[in-house]
Design a protein around this motif. Structure first.
Motif, PDB file in Angstrom:
ATOM      1  N   THR A 100       0.837  -1.188   0.000  1.00 34.63           N
ATOM      2  CA  THR A 100       0.000   0.000   0.000  1.00 34.63           C
ATOM      3  C   THR A 100       0.877   1.244   0.000  1.00 34.63           C
ATOM      4  O   THR A 100       2.063   1.178   0.335  1.00 34.63           O
ATOM      5  N   ALA A 101       0.267   2.359  -0.387  1.00 35.62           N
ATOM      6  CA  ALA A 101       0.999   3.627  -0.412  1.00 35.62           C
ATOM      7  C   ALA A 101       0.018   4.747  -0.075  1.00 35.62           C
ATOM      8  O   ALA A 101      -0.692   5.243  -0.949  1.00 35.62           O
ATOM      9  N   HIS A 102      -0.049   5.094   1.183  1.00 36.59           N
ATOM     10  CA  HIS A 102      -0.871   6.219   1.629  1.00 36.59           C
ATOM     11  C   HIS A 102      -0.146   6.868   2.801  1.00 36.59           C
ATOM     12  O   HIS A 102       0.243   6.182   3.740  1.00 36.59           O
ATOM     13  N   PRO A 103       0.033   8.191   2.766  1.00 39.17           N
ATOM     14  CA  PRO A 103       0.830   8.844   3.815  1.00 39.17           C
ATOM     15  C   PRO A 103       0.173   8.894   5.189  1.00 39.17           C
ATOM     16  O   PRO A 103       0.860   9.069   6.185  1.00 39.17           O
ATOM     17  N   ASP A 104      -1.154   8.721   5.248  1.00 39.08           N
ATOM     18  CA  ASP A 104      -1.864   8.823   6.524  1.00 39.08           C
ATOM     19  C   ASP A 104      -2.088   7.425   7.100  1.00 39.08           C
ATOM     20  O   ASP A 104      -2.836   6.627   6.532  1.00 39.08           O
ATOM     21  N   PRO A 105      -1.458   7.105   8.237  1.00 35.79           N
ATOM     22  CA  PRO A 105      -1.616   5.769   8.818  1.00 35.79           C
ATOM     23  C   PRO A 105      -3.040   5.480   9.289  1.00 35.79           C
ATOM     24  O   PRO A 105      -3.385   4.329   9.544  1.00 35.79           O
ATOM     25  N   ASN A 106      -3.875   6.507   9.391  1.00 34.02           N
ATOM     26  CA  ASN A 106      -5.269   6.326   9.810  1.00 34.02           C
ATOM     27  C   ASN A 106      -6.246   6.429   8.638  1.00 34.02           C
ATOM     28  O   ASN A 106      -7.443   6.573   8.834  1.00 34.02           O
ATOM     29  N   SER A 107      -5.742   6.341   7.430  1.00 30.27           N
ATOM     30  CA  SER A 107      -6.583   6.501   6.244  1.00 30.27           C
ATOM     31  C   SER A 107      -7.521   5.318   6.035  1.00 30.27           C
ATOM     32  O   SER A 107      -7.332   4.228   6.590  1.00 30.27           O
ATOM     33  N   TYR A 108      -8.506   5.544   5.204  1.00 29.45           N
ATOM     34  CA  TYR A 108      -9.424   4.481   4.815  1.00 29.45           C
ATOM     35  C   TYR A 108      -8.652   3.356   4.112  1.00 29.45           C
ATOM     36  O   TYR A 108      -8.924   2.173   4.316  1.00 29.45           O
ATOM     37  N   THR A 109      -7.675   3.726   3.310  1.00 30.09           N
ATOM     38  CA  THR A 109      -6.820   2.743   2.636  1.00 30.09           C
ATOM     39  C   THR A 109      -6.180   1.809   3.661  1.00 30.09           C
ATOM     40  O   THR A 109      -6.188   0.584   3.488  1.00 30.09           O
ATOM     41  N   GLN A 110      -5.633   2.374   4.724  1.00 29.37           N
ATOM     42  CA  GLN A 110      -4.987   1.559   5.756  1.00 29.37           C
ATOM     43  C   GLN A 110      -5.992   0.676   6.486  1.00 29.37           C
ATOM     44  O   GLN A 110      -5.664  -0.435   6.904  1.00 29.37           O
ATOM     45  N   LYS A 111      -7.226   1.151   6.629  1.00 29.74           N
ATOM     46  CA  LYS A 111      -8.259   0.326   7.268  1.00 29.74           C
ATOM     47  C   LYS A 111      -8.598  -0.883   6.400  1.00 29.74           C
ATOM     48  O   LYS A 111      -8.823  -1.979   6.917  1.00 29.74           O
ATOM     49  N   ILE A 112      -8.608  -0.698   5.094  1.00 31.70           N
ATOM     50  CA  ILE A 112      -8.845  -1.830   4.186  1.00 31.70           C
ATOM     51  C   ILE A 112      -7.678  -2.809   4.266  1.00 31.70           C
ATOM     52  O   ILE A 112      -7.877  -4.029   4.317  1.00 31.70           O
ATOM     53  N   VAL A 113      -6.454  -2.300   4.295  1.00 38.26           N
ATOM     54  CA  VAL A 113      -5.269  -3.160   4.463  1.00 38.26           C
ATOM     55  C   VAL A 113      -5.414  -4.004   5.724  1.00 38.26           C
ATOM     56  O   VAL A 113      -5.170  -5.217   5.722  1.00 38.26           O
ATOM     57  N   SER A 114      -5.818  -3.360   6.813  1.00 35.61           N
ATOM     58  CA  SER A 114      -5.974  -4.056   8.090  1.00 35.61           C
ATOM     59  C   SER A 114      -7.004  -5.178   7.993  1.00 35.61           C
ATOM     60  O   SER A 114      -6.802  -6.274   8.536  1.00 35.61           O
ATOM     61  N   GLN A 115      -8.095  -4.936   7.280  1.00 34.52           N
ATOM     62  CA  GLN A 115      -9.121  -5.968   7.128  1.00 34.52           C
ATOM     63  C   GLN A 115      -8.614  -7.155   6.310  1.00 34.52           C
ATOM     64  O   GLN A 115      -8.890  -8.312   6.635  1.00 34.52           O
ATOM     65  N   VAL A 116      -7.864  -6.886   5.254  1.00 40.83           N
ATOM     66  CA  VAL A 116      -7.278  -7.975   4.461  1.00 40.83           C
ATOM     67  C   VAL A 116      -6.346  -8.803   5.350  1.00 40.83           C
ATOM     68  O   VAL A 116      -6.413 -10.040   5.366  1.00 40.83           O
ATOM     69  N   ALA A 117      -5.483  -8.117   6.091  1.00 39.80           N
ATOM     70  CA  ALA A 117      -4.532  -8.813   6.970  1.00 39.80           C
ATOM     71  C   ALA A 117      -5.246  -9.645   8.025  1.00 39.80           C
ATOM     72  O   ALA A 117      -4.870 -10.801   8.290  1.00 39.80           O
ATOM     73  N   GLN A 118      -6.294  -9.084   8.632  1.00 40.17           N
ATOM     74  CA  GLN A 118      -7.054  -9.846   9.627  1.00 40.17           C
ATOM     75  C   GLN A 118      -7.706 -11.070   9.008  1.00 40.17           C
ATOM     76  O   GLN A 118      -7.768 -12.138   9.634  1.00 40.17           O
ATOM     77  N   GLY A 119      -8.191 -10.938   7.785  1.00 41.84           N
ATOM     78  CA  GLY A 119      -8.782 -12.075   7.099  1.00 41.84           C
ATOM     79  C   GLY A 119      -7.779 -13.189   6.867  1.00 41.84           C
ATOM     80  O   GLY A 119      -8.080 -14.372   7.059  1.00 41.84           O
ATOM     81  N   ILE A 120      -6.569 -12.827   6.470  1.00 41.25           N
ATOM     82  CA  ILE A 120      -5.509 -13.832   6.273  1.00 41.25           C
ATOM     83  C   ILE A 120      -5.183 -14.495   7.608  1.00 41.25           C
ATOM     84  O   ILE A 120      -5.036 -15.716   7.688  1.00 41.25           O
ATOM     85  N   ALA A 121      -5.106 -13.691   8.662  1.00 36.61           N
ATOM     86  CA  ALA A 121      -4.734 -14.206   9.991  1.00 36.61           C
ATOM     87  C   ALA A 121      -5.764 -15.195  10.535  1.00 36.61           C
ATOM     88  O   ALA A 121      -5.411 -16.075  11.316  1.00 36.61           O
ATOM     89  N   THR A 122      -7.030 -15.081  10.120  1.00 38.96           N
ATOM     90  CA  THR A 122      -8.051 -16.007  10.626  1.00 38.96           C
ATOM     91  C   THR A 122      -7.831 -17.428  10.123  1.00 38.96           C
ATOM     92  O   THR A 122      -8.437 -18.356  10.629  1.00 38.96           O
ATOM     93  N   HIS A 123      -6.979 -17.558   9.148  1.00 35.77           N
ATOM     94  CA  HIS A 123      -6.767 -18.874   8.549  1.00 35.77           C
ATOM     95  C   HIS A 123      -5.514 -19.541   9.114  1.00 35.77           C
ATOM     96  O   HIS A 123      -4.869 -20.311   8.432  1.00 35.77           O
ATOM     97  N   GLY A 124      -5.095 -19.203  10.280  1.00 38.11           N
ATOM     98  CA  GLY A 124      -4.013 -19.851  10.995  1.00 38.11           C
ATOM     99  C   GLY A 124      -2.756 -20.249  10.264  1.00 38.11           C
ATOM    100  O   GLY A 124      -1.670 -19.893  10.670  1.00 38.11           O
ATOM    101  N   SER A 125      -2.867 -21.019   9.191  1.00 42.21           N
ATOM    102  CA  SER A 125      -1.673 -21.558   8.541  1.00 42.21           C
ATOM    103  C   SER A 125      -1.060 -20.615   7.516  1.00 42.21           C
ATOM    104  O   SER A 125       0.030 -20.885   7.005  1.00 42.21           O
ATOM    105  N   HIS A 126      -1.720 -19.510   7.195  1.00 41.97           N
ATOM    106  CA  HIS A 126      -1.199 -18.584   6.194  1.00 41.97           C
ATOM    107  C   HIS A 126      -0.583 -17.359   6.875  1.00 41.97           C
ATOM    108  O   HIS A 126      -0.961 -16.987   7.976  1.00 41.97           O
ATOM    109  N   THR A 127       0.343 -16.732   6.168  1.00 43.84           N
ATOM    110  CA  THR A 127       1.045 -15.569   6.713  1.00 43.84           C
ATOM    111  C   THR A 127       0.961 -14.408   5.733  1.00 43.84           C
ATOM    112  O   THR A 127       0.630 -14.594   4.559  1.00 43.84           O
ATOM    113  N   TYR A 128       1.308 -13.225   6.239  1.00 47.85           N
ATOM    114  CA  TYR A 128       1.332 -12.043   5.383  1.00 47.85           C
ATOM    115  C   TYR A 128       2.408 -11.094   5.869  1.00 47.85           C
ATOM    116  O   TYR A 128       2.862 -11.158   7.013  1.00 47.85           O
ATOM    117  N   GLU A 129       2.788 -10.206   4.980  1.00 49.76           N
ATOM    118  CA  GLU A 129       3.693  -9.103   5.290  1.00 49.76           C
ATOM    119  C   GLU A 129       3.089  -7.865   4.650  1.00 49.76           C
ATOM    120  O   GLU A 129       2.564  -7.940   3.536  1.00 49.76           O
TER     121      GLU A 129
END
Length: 196
Positions: A7-36
């Motif tokens: 991602t590339a957005h200068p505001d860490p509290n942006s809507y873009t960052q909130k979407i990133v967080s949701q994608v990451a949380q979704g990956i994390a719910t699957h235990g065996s998969h990882t993300y960076e």
């Protein structure tokens, strides 16, 4: 399986960052998969295509260290997820510069003047573009078809990386913003579903 979320957005509290967080949380719910997460703004990635980048392109000289580090991130990934705001009908400059510098001749593709070898066929790509205009505006201007031509085909198709998801998230969408959070979380959760 491992995903790289860029991602590339200068505001860490942006809507873009909130979407990133949701994608990451979704990956994390699957235990065996990882993300960076590669937050190009926070990491201060330099998007400027410089003389060293040009030398690599023209003569296969070694890539600069920052480019090699990004390629190594991608080499570890089975999926690439780009989450970005639309600036002037395209990527933010920092994200476009990341692609310009990182998707190099010899690594992402090999063009010998007669044929192109697509080298990223193993990497599935998911695109979440965040716009501010209405669906009507994007349709009237032909943006979504342009985005698919320029990004899906022109960049990732050229390198052989299949685009699995290409979504345009708009404030005019039904049940905004919750529907977007659900979509992003679901994308993360089912990212490698077919490969399990």
């Amino acid at each position: 399986m491992h995903a790289l979320i860029v991602t590339a957005h200068p505001d860490p509290n942006s809507y873009t960052q909130k979407i990133v967080s949701q994608v990451a949380q979704g990956i994390a719910t699957h235990g065996s998969h990882t993300y960076e997460i590669a937050d190009l703004a926070a990491e201060q990635f330099d998007p400027r295509f410089n003389q060293a980048d040009f030398e690599q392109f023209k003569s296969a000289a070694p890539s600069p260290a920052d480019v090699l580090a990004e390629q190594q991130r991608l080499d570890r990934a089975d999926a690439l997820i780009l989450v970005y705001p639309i600036y002037w009908w395209s990527f933010p400059a920092q994200l476009k510069g990341w692609i310009d510098r990182v998707f190099t001749q010899g690594w992402a593709y090999l063009d010998d003047g007669e044929r192109v070898e697509k080298k990223l066929g193993r990497l599935q790509v998911h695109l979440l573009a965040i716009g501010a205009a209405s669906q009507r505006t994007y349709v009237r201007r032909g943006y979504f078809s342009s985005m698919r031509k320029q990004i899906d085909e022109g960049i990732f198709g050229y390198c052989g990386a299949p685009v699995i998801t290409s979504e345009l998230l708009l404030p005019s969408d039904d049940h905004y913003p919750d529907a977007h959070y659900t979509l992003a979380h679901q994308l993360g959760h089912t990212l490698f579903h077919a490969k399990d």
